[in-house]
Design a protein around this motif. Structure first.
Motif, PDB file in Angstrom:
ATOM      1  N   TYR A 133       0.789  -0.987  -0.168  1.00 51.25           N
ATOM      2  CA  TYR A 133      -0.465  -0.451   0.327  1.00 51.25           C
ATOM      3  C   TYR A 133       0.931   1.644   0.288  1.00 51.25           C
ATOM      4  O   TYR A 133       0.480   2.152  -0.999  1.00 51.25           O
ATOM      5  CB  TYR A 133      -0.949   0.072   1.150  1.00 51.25           C
ATOM      6  CG  TYR A 133      -2.538  -0.645   1.032  1.00 51.25           C
ATOM      7  CD1 TYR A 133      -2.789  -1.442  -0.126  1.00 51.25           C
ATOM      8  CD2 TYR A 133      -2.161  -2.034   2.544  1.00 51.25           C
ATOM      9  CE1 TYR A 133      -3.576  -1.963   0.218  1.00 51.25           C
ATOM     10  CE2 TYR A 133      -3.611  -2.485   2.359  1.00 51.25           C
ATOM     11  CZ  TYR A 133      -3.602  -2.646   0.609  1.00 51.25           C
ATOM     12  OH  TYR A 133      -5.076  -3.665   1.189  1.00 51.25           O
ATOM     13  N   GLU A 134       2.132   1.018   0.775  1.00 51.67           N
ATOM     14  CA  GLU A 134       2.733   2.243   0.920  1.00 51.67           C
ATOM     15  C   GLU A 134       3.046   2.611  -0.687  1.00 51.67           C
ATOM     16  O   GLU A 134       3.464   3.960  -0.193  1.00 51.67           O
ATOM     17  CB  GLU A 134       4.070   2.633   1.481  1.00 51.67           C
ATOM     18  CG  GLU A 134       4.672   3.549   1.705  1.00 51.67           C
ATOM     19  CD  GLU A 134       5.671   3.178   2.720  1.00 51.67           C
ATOM     20  OE1 GLU A 134       6.925   3.678   2.480  1.00 51.67           O
ATOM     21  OE2 GLU A 134       5.848   1.994   4.213  1.00 51.67           O
ATOM     22  N   VAL A 169       0.280   4.329  -2.912  1.00 52.68           N
ATOM     23  CA  VAL A 169      -0.098   5.760  -2.358  1.00 52.68           C
ATOM     24  C   VAL A 169       1.645   6.446  -2.722  1.00 52.68           C
ATOM     25  O   VAL A 169       1.394   7.477  -3.429  1.00 52.68           O
ATOM     26  CB  VAL A 169      -0.022   5.669  -0.783  1.00 52.68           C
ATOM     27  CG1 VAL A 169       0.384   7.258  -0.607  1.00 52.68           C
ATOM     28  CG2 VAL A 169      -1.180   5.339  -0.454  1.00 52.68           C
ATOM     29  N   SER A 170       2.663   6.270  -2.869  1.00 50.80           N
ATOM     30  CA  SER A 170       3.975   6.438  -3.380  1.00 50.80           C
ATOM     31  C   SER A 170       3.549   6.814  -4.715  1.00 50.80           C
ATOM     32  O   SER A 170       4.039   8.651  -5.228  1.00 50.80           O
ATOM     33  CB  SER A 170       5.111   6.008  -2.702  1.00 50.80           C
ATOM     34  OG  SER A 170       6.494   7.028  -3.185  1.00 50.80           O
ATOM     35  N   ASN A 227       0.755   9.101  -5.952  1.00 54.62           N
ATOM     36  CA  ASN A 227       0.483  10.784  -5.279  1.00 54.62           C
ATOM     37  C   ASN A 227       1.917  11.716  -5.975  1.00 54.62           C
ATOM     38  O   ASN A 227       1.658  12.371  -6.819  1.00 54.62           O
ATOM     39  CB  ASN A 227       1.182  10.877  -3.792  1.00 54.62           C
ATOM     40  CG  ASN A 227      -0.113  10.302  -3.570  1.00 54.62           C
ATOM     41  OD1 ASN A 227      -1.499  10.681  -3.726  1.00 54.62           O
ATOM     42  ND2 ASN A 227      -0.250  10.568  -1.580  1.00 54.62           N
ATOM     43  N   ALA A 266     -11.208   8.314  -4.934  1.00 53.22           N
ATOM     44  CA  ALA A 266     -10.053   8.365  -3.998  1.00 53.22           C
ATOM     45  C   ALA A 266      -8.917   9.208  -4.586  1.00 53.22           C
ATOM     46  O   ALA A 266      -7.767   9.457  -4.058  1.00 53.22           O
ATOM     47  CB  ALA A 266      -9.698   7.158  -3.827  1.00 53.22           C
ATOM     48  N   LEU A 267      -9.018   8.683  -6.044  1.00 56.83           N
ATOM     49  CA  LEU A 267      -8.159   9.469  -6.958  1.00 56.83           C
ATOM     50  C   LEU A 267      -8.330  10.054  -7.932  1.00 56.83           C
ATOM     51  O   LEU A 267      -7.501  10.742  -8.751  1.00 56.83           O
ATOM     52  CB  LEU A 267      -8.053   7.762  -7.998  1.00 56.83           C
ATOM     53  CG  LEU A 267      -6.604   6.543  -7.686  1.00 56.83           C
ATOM     54  CD1 LEU A 267      -6.632   5.475  -8.700  1.00 56.83           C
ATOM     55  CD2 LEU A 267      -5.812   7.329  -6.521  1.00 56.83           C
ATOM     56  N   LEU A 298      -6.704   0.932   1.047  1.00 59.60           N
ATOM     57  CA  LEU A 298      -6.303   1.345  -0.296  1.00 59.60           C
ATOM     58  C   LEU A 298      -6.201   3.068   0.104  1.00 59.60           C
ATOM     59  O   LEU A 298      -5.648   3.934  -0.221  1.00 59.60           O
ATOM     60  CB  LEU A 298      -5.734   1.210  -1.831  1.00 59.60           C
ATOM     61  CG  LEU A 298      -4.691   2.524  -2.840  1.00 59.60           C
ATOM     62  CD1 LEU A 298      -3.817   2.209  -1.748  1.00 59.60           C
ATOM     63  CD2 LEU A 298      -5.069   0.842  -3.622  1.00 59.60           C
ATOM     64  N   LYS A 319      -5.292   4.714   2.859  1.00 59.28           N
ATOM     65  CA  LYS A 319      -4.061   4.811   2.818  1.00 59.28           C
ATOM     66  C   LYS A 319      -3.696   6.091   2.356  1.00 59.28           C
ATOM     67  O   LYS A 319      -3.070   7.274   1.964  1.00 59.28           O
ATOM     68  CB  LYS A 319      -3.162   3.969   2.620  1.00 59.28           C
ATOM     69  CG  LYS A 319      -3.322   2.204   2.713  1.00 59.28           C
ATOM     70  CD  LYS A 319      -2.097   2.464   4.774  1.00 59.28           C
ATOM     71  CE  LYS A 319      -1.797   1.121   4.632  1.00 59.28           C
ATOM     72  NZ  LYS A 319      -1.527   1.005   6.295  1.00 59.28           N
ATOM     73  N   LEU A 320      -5.293   6.468   1.564  1.00 54.59           N
ATOM     74  CA  LEU A 320      -4.730   7.904  -0.076  1.00 54.59           C
ATOM     75  C   LEU A 320      -4.817   8.962   0.901  1.00 54.59           C
ATOM     76  O   LEU A 320      -5.500   9.712   0.821  1.00 54.59           O
ATOM     77  CB  LEU A 320      -5.357   7.576  -1.153  1.00 54.59           C
ATOM     78  CG  LEU A 320      -5.059   6.762  -1.847  1.00 54.59           C
ATOM     79  CD1 LEU A 320      -5.596   6.545  -2.922  1.00 54.59           C
ATOM     80  CD2 LEU A 320      -3.818   7.514  -2.384  1.00 54.59           C
ATOM     81  N   ARG A 326      -8.435   9.043   1.796  1.00 54.09           N
ATOM     82  CA  ARG A 326     -10.200   8.784   1.612  1.00 54.09           C
ATOM     83  C   ARG A 326     -10.575   7.930   2.087  1.00 54.09           C
ATOM     84  O   ARG A 326     -11.973   7.756   1.825  1.00 54.09           O
ATOM     85  CB  ARG A 326     -10.209   9.223   0.112  1.00 54.09           C
ATOM     86  CG  ARG A 326      -9.535   9.824  -0.621  1.00 54.09           C
ATOM     87  CD  ARG A 326     -10.103  11.289  -0.424  1.00 54.09           C
ATOM     88  NE  ARG A 326     -10.377  11.959  -1.649  1.00 54.09           N
ATOM     89  CZ  ARG A 326     -11.360  12.785  -1.394  1.00 54.09           C
ATOM     90  NH1 ARG A 326     -11.330  14.316  -0.540  1.00 54.09           N
ATOM     91  NH2 ARG A 326     -12.327  13.332  -2.599  1.00 54.09           N
TER      92      ARG A 326
END
Length: 711
Positions: free
Chosen positions: A97-98, A101-102, A105, A139-140, A499, A502-503, A505
Motif C-alpha cells: 500500500y505504501e 500511494v507513493s 501521489n 479516492a483518485l 487503499l 492510505k490515500l 480518503r
C-alpha cells in the motif's frame, strides 16, 4: 437416486459443502462444491452437484463442473509480490500500500490526477465494480476508468439504450423462449458459450418453433437450427436489411404496434425501398431466397425472439448492426408480451451488473451518466462530496491503451482483467504497458498482464468472496462465500477500501462487510435506469433472485419489460435506418482471408482460469485455426500442422484444423490463449464510432505453413 435426494445426502454426510454459483458465463448456474476430507492420505476430494435454480433449471456444463479446480490450484497468488531486478519478491500488504500511494501521489503531483487509470473486469461482483468506480472518482479523482466488458456488451448496451431506453440483457424471462414460434440466433453460439440454456431452445423446437442461426461457421448451435444463414464476417447489418425488406414487401408488419409505439417508420421504409435484394445477397454471401425464407419464418410467426451476441456486436458497426436486428423486433411488434422479446446474450459472469454501477467510463451507479448534471448531483450527494469533485467522462478500454502508449496514463491499476490478451492489436498494447511508470495487477492467478506488473496484489476467488451478480436476464443473484481466503489474499472491494484509507480518503469507504457496499449501491442506483433500491440481501436469500428495475422492497422486480411503453419520449421505441456497411479492413492479395474469432466449450475469456483446470485444459491444450479443406489446399496447409497466421499488426502460430463447416473465405481462431497463440496480436484496433467496440470479428490475414519442407 434423484438430484434432490443426492443433495440431501451430500448435505448430511459431507464434511464441508459450499453453496455457490459458477464463476463463468452469464447464466450463473447454482451448484454445491463438496469437499470430503475423509481420505486416509489426508487429501481432500472434491465433487460438484448442480442445484435447482430458475435460470439453468439445475444444469451445469463442463466448465461449471470443473470450476473449483482453478481455485484450488497450487498456482494461486497468495502474497503481495513486487518486481525487483526482473523477479517477483514477497512484500507485506502495508509495504505494498505504501508503494502504491507513493507512486500514485508522485505521478499525480507531477502530471495531474488523470495520469492514473483503472481497468476493471466483467467478472467482478456488483459490489466490487461499484467500489472500483467510486475509488476512481473519489479516492483518485481520475476520469480514466473502463473495463473489459467494453469488449463484450457495449454494442448491444448502447443500442438498447438508444432504441428501447433501457439496456438489460433480456427484455423478458428465459422461460419465454419455449413460447416463441420463431427464434433468431444472430452471432451467438449458445451451445458452446451458454450450454445450460440449450434445453430452452430444444423445447421450443419440440413445440414447432423455427430456429434461424446466423453465423459464418457451422457450430453446435447452427446444427440444431432449421435455417442457417452463413453470412460473410462483418455483414450482419446488411443481412438484417435484407430480412427487413422482405418483411416490408410481404406485409409482415404489426401496423398497430408500429403506428402507436414506434417512431421513424417512414424513414426506414424509404431506405428499405431503395435497397436491392440481389446486391444484399452478394454483399452477405447468403442467397436471396434463403434470406427471404428466414424473414418470412420470423415475420409470419405469432411470437418470436431475437438474440444477438459477439458475432454481431464485435464489429466496427456493431452498434448499428444490433439496432437493425431490433428493427426486426419492432416492425413485427414482437416485444413486451409472452414468447416475444430481445436478448443480448451476455458473455461474462457479471457483464450485465458490471457495467451498471460505475466501471464504464461514462457511467455512474444505476446507469446514470457521468456528464448529466442531475445524475452527478444525485450520486455526489450519496457519496458525500460536491458534484464539482467528480471527474468527467474518460475513454473506452482500448482507448485507454492508446493513452498508456502516449504516456498520458503513466500508472495503471488492473483488477480482475487481462488486457494484454483481451485487447485488439495486442503487440501495441504490450508496448504501451511496458512504458508505464507503474503497473499494479490485482488478481488471484498469474496472467500474462500480471507478469508485466511492478506489483501484484492477491485477491480472493469465487468460492471465497460473496456478493451479488446480475445474470443475462437482469436477475440479481446472491453468491455466498464458502471458504476462507488462502494465504494473505483479500477481497477486491476490501483492497480498494484499505487503499483509499492510505490515500487519506477512507471516510468515503466505511464498509465493514460486503452487504454494507450493496446497501450503498442500492441507494446510489435509486431512481436510475438500473434501479436496485428494492433489492436486499434478505430478499435475495429468500427469493433466489430479483429482476431489476426494482424501485421498492415491495416491488416484485420487472420480469418483462416494455409491456405498455418504452422509457423514451412519448413512450415510443426508435426505428433506425442502417446503411449497408463493409468491414473496416478488407481482404487483399497480400491478406486474402478473413479471420474471425470466438470461443470453445471448455475455455473462458483469455483462459487464465480454465487453462489452470487440468480437466478443462486437457481437452483443448493449444489453440487452433479452423480452415476449409479447399482453402487449405490453395495455401498448402496440411491438417493438424503448425501454421503461421499474419495480419498487418502481427503474427501468431497455431495448429491447423480442417473443417468443411466454415466459409471458404474465412478462418477461425479462438480467443483463449496468450503469447505466440494470442489471436489478438492479429485483430484490428478499429473501433465502432458509437460504443467503441473493437472489430474483433473481422480482419484480413494470410496463412502459411510454419515448415514448408523437411530436410
Amino acid at each position: 437416486m434423484s438430484l434432490f435426494a443426492q443433495q440431501e445426502q451430500v448435505a448430511t454426510d459431507s464434511l464441508h459443502v459450499i453453496d455457490t454459483q459458477c464463476p463463468f458465463c452469464s447464466v450463473q448456474c447454482k451448484m454445491q462444491v463438496i469437499e470430503d476430507r475423509s481420505a486416509s492420505d489426508g487429501k481432500s476430494v472434491y465433487s460438484v452437484v448442480p442445484k435447482p435454480n430458475q435460470a439453468s433449471e439445475g444444469r451445469l456444463c463442463i466448465k461449471g463442473m470443473n470450476a473449483y479446480q482453478h481455485v484450488l490450484t497450487g498456482e494461486r497468488l497468495l502474497h503481495p509480490m513486487v518486481k525487483r531486478n526482473g523477479r517477483f519478491e514477497r512484500m507485506t500488504w502495508d509495504d505494498a500500500y505504501e508503494l502504491i500511494v507513493s507512486k500514485f501521489n508522485n505521478l499525480r503531483e507531477a502530471y495531474g490526477n488523470h495520469t492514473v487509470g483503472l481497468y476493471g473486469g466483467g467478472s467482478l461482483t456488483n459490489e466490487s465494480a461499484y467500489v472500483l468506480g467510486k475509488f476512481a472518482r473519489v479516492a483518485l479523482q481520475t476520469k480514466y476508468i473502463d473495463y473489459n466488458g467494453r469488449f463484450c456488451m457495449s454494442a448491444a448496451a448502447s443500442a438498447g439504450v438508444k432504441v428501447f431506453g433501457i439496456d438489460r440483457g433480456l427484455t423478458n424471462q428465459l422461460s419465454d423462449i419455449e413460447l416463441a414460434e420463431c427464434i433468431i440466433l444472430a452471432g451467438t453460439n449458445i451451445a458452446e458459450c451458454q450450454p445450460t440454456l440449450m434445453p430452452y431452445f430444444t423445447r421450443a423446437k419440440e413445440k414447432g418453433a423455427i430456429l434461424i442461426a446466423i453465423d459464418p461457421r457451422e457450430t453446435g448451435t447452427t446444427r440444431i437450427s432449421d435455417i442457417h444463414l452463413r453470412v460473410k464476417p462483418g455483414m450482419d447489418a446488411t443481412l438484417a436489411n435484407g430480412m427487413l425488406k422482405v418483411l416490408l414487401e410481404e406485409g409482415c408488419l404489426d401496423e398497430e404496434f408500429v403506428a402507436n409505439r414506434t417512431t421513424g417508420f417512414m424513414e426506414l421504409k424509404a431506405h428499405l425501398d431503395s435497397l436491392d435484394m440481389e446486391e444484399i445477397a452478394h454483399l452477405t454471401g447468403v442467397p436471396s431466397q434463403l434470406i427471404r425464407k428466414a424473414a418470412l419464418s420470423y415475420g409470419k410467426a405469432q411470437t418470436g425472439m431475437v438474440f444477438t451476441a459477439r458475432g454481431v456486436e464485435q464489429q466496427t458497426d456493431g452498434h448499428m448492426a444490433v439496432r437493425n436486428f431490433l428493427n426486426l423486433v419492432l416492425l413485427t411488434g414482437k416485444i413486451g408480451k409472452p414468447g416475444c422479446g430481445y436478448g443480448a446474450v451476455t458473455g461474462q459472469g457479471n457483464g450485465q451488473g458490471g457495467r451498471e454501477h460505475g466501471q464504464k467510463a461514462d457511467q455512474l451507479p444505476g446507469y446514470r451518466l457521468i456528464e448529466n448534471p442531475e445524475d452527478r448531483a444525485y450520486v455526489a450527494n450519496v457519496w458525500g462530496i460536491d458534484p464539482s469533485e467528480l471527474p468527467g467522462k474518460g475513454v473506452s478500454a482500448y482507448e485507454m491503451m492508446e493513452k498508456v502508449h502516449e504516456q498520458e496514463i503513466r500508472a495503471l491499476f488492473v483488477m480482475g482483467s487481462n488486457p494484454l490478451v483481451s485487447n485488439p492489436n495486442a503487440n501495441f498494447v504490450e508496448e504501451g504497458l511496458k512504458k508505464l511508470d507503474f503497473l499494479v495487477v490485482a488478481d488471484f492467478l498469474n496472467s500474462e498482464t500480471a507478469q508485466l506488473a511492478d506489483l501484484i496484489l492477491p485477491v480472493t476467488a469465487y468460492l471465497e468472496n460473496g456478493g451479488t451478480l446480475t445474470n443475462l436476464e437482469g436477475r440479481v443473484l446472491l453468491r455466498k462465500s464458502g471458504r476462507p481466503a488462502p494465504g494473505e489474499a483479500k477481497h477486491d472491494w476490501q483492497v480498494l477500501c484499505e487503499l483509499a484509507e492510505k490515500l487519506g480518503r477512507g471516510e468515503f469507504f466505511p464498509f465493514g462487510q460486503v452487504e454494507d457496499v450493496f446497501n450503498e449501491l442500492r441507494l446510489a442506483s435509486r431512481g436510475g435506469t438500473a434501479d436496485y433500491y428494492g433489492i436486499t440481501y434478505e430478499r435475495l436469500r429468500k427469493e433466489e433472485g430479483v429482476y431489476w428495475p426494482c424501485p421498492e422492497e415491495s416491488h416484485p422486480g420487472a420480469k418483462r419489460l416494455f409491456e405498455s411503453t418504452f422509457p423514451l419520449p412519448a413512450g415510443r421505441a426508435l426505428l433506425t435506418t442502417v446503411e449497408n456497411h463493409l468491414p473496416k479492413e478488407q481482404t487483399s492479395e497480400d491478406f486474402p482471408l478473413y479471420l474471425t474469432t470466438g470461443r470453445v466449450l471448455v475455455h473462458y475469456l483469455t483462459g487464465v482460469q480454465t487453462r489452470k483446470s487440468p480437466s478443462l485444459a486437457a481437452r483443448d491444450v493449444e489453440s487452433f485455426m479452423e480452415i476449409h479443406p479447399r482453402t487449405a489446399k490453395k495455401h498448402h496447409i496440411e491438417d493438424a500442422t503448425l501454421v503461421k497466421l499474419t495480419s498487418k499488426r502481427g503474427e501468431i502460430y497455431v495448429r491447423s484444423r480442417y473443417s468443411d463447416a466454415i466459409r471458404e473465405d474465412t478462418v477461425f481462431v479462438p480467443m483463449h490463449w496468450g503469447d505466440t497463440q494470442n489471436v489478438n496480436k492479429l485483430t484490428n484496433d478499429a473501433l465502432d464510432p458509437t460504443c467503441k467496440m473493437p472489430g474483433f470479428k473481422v480482419c484480413a490475414v494470410q496463412v502459411s505453413p510454419l515448415v514448408t519442407e523437411y530436410v
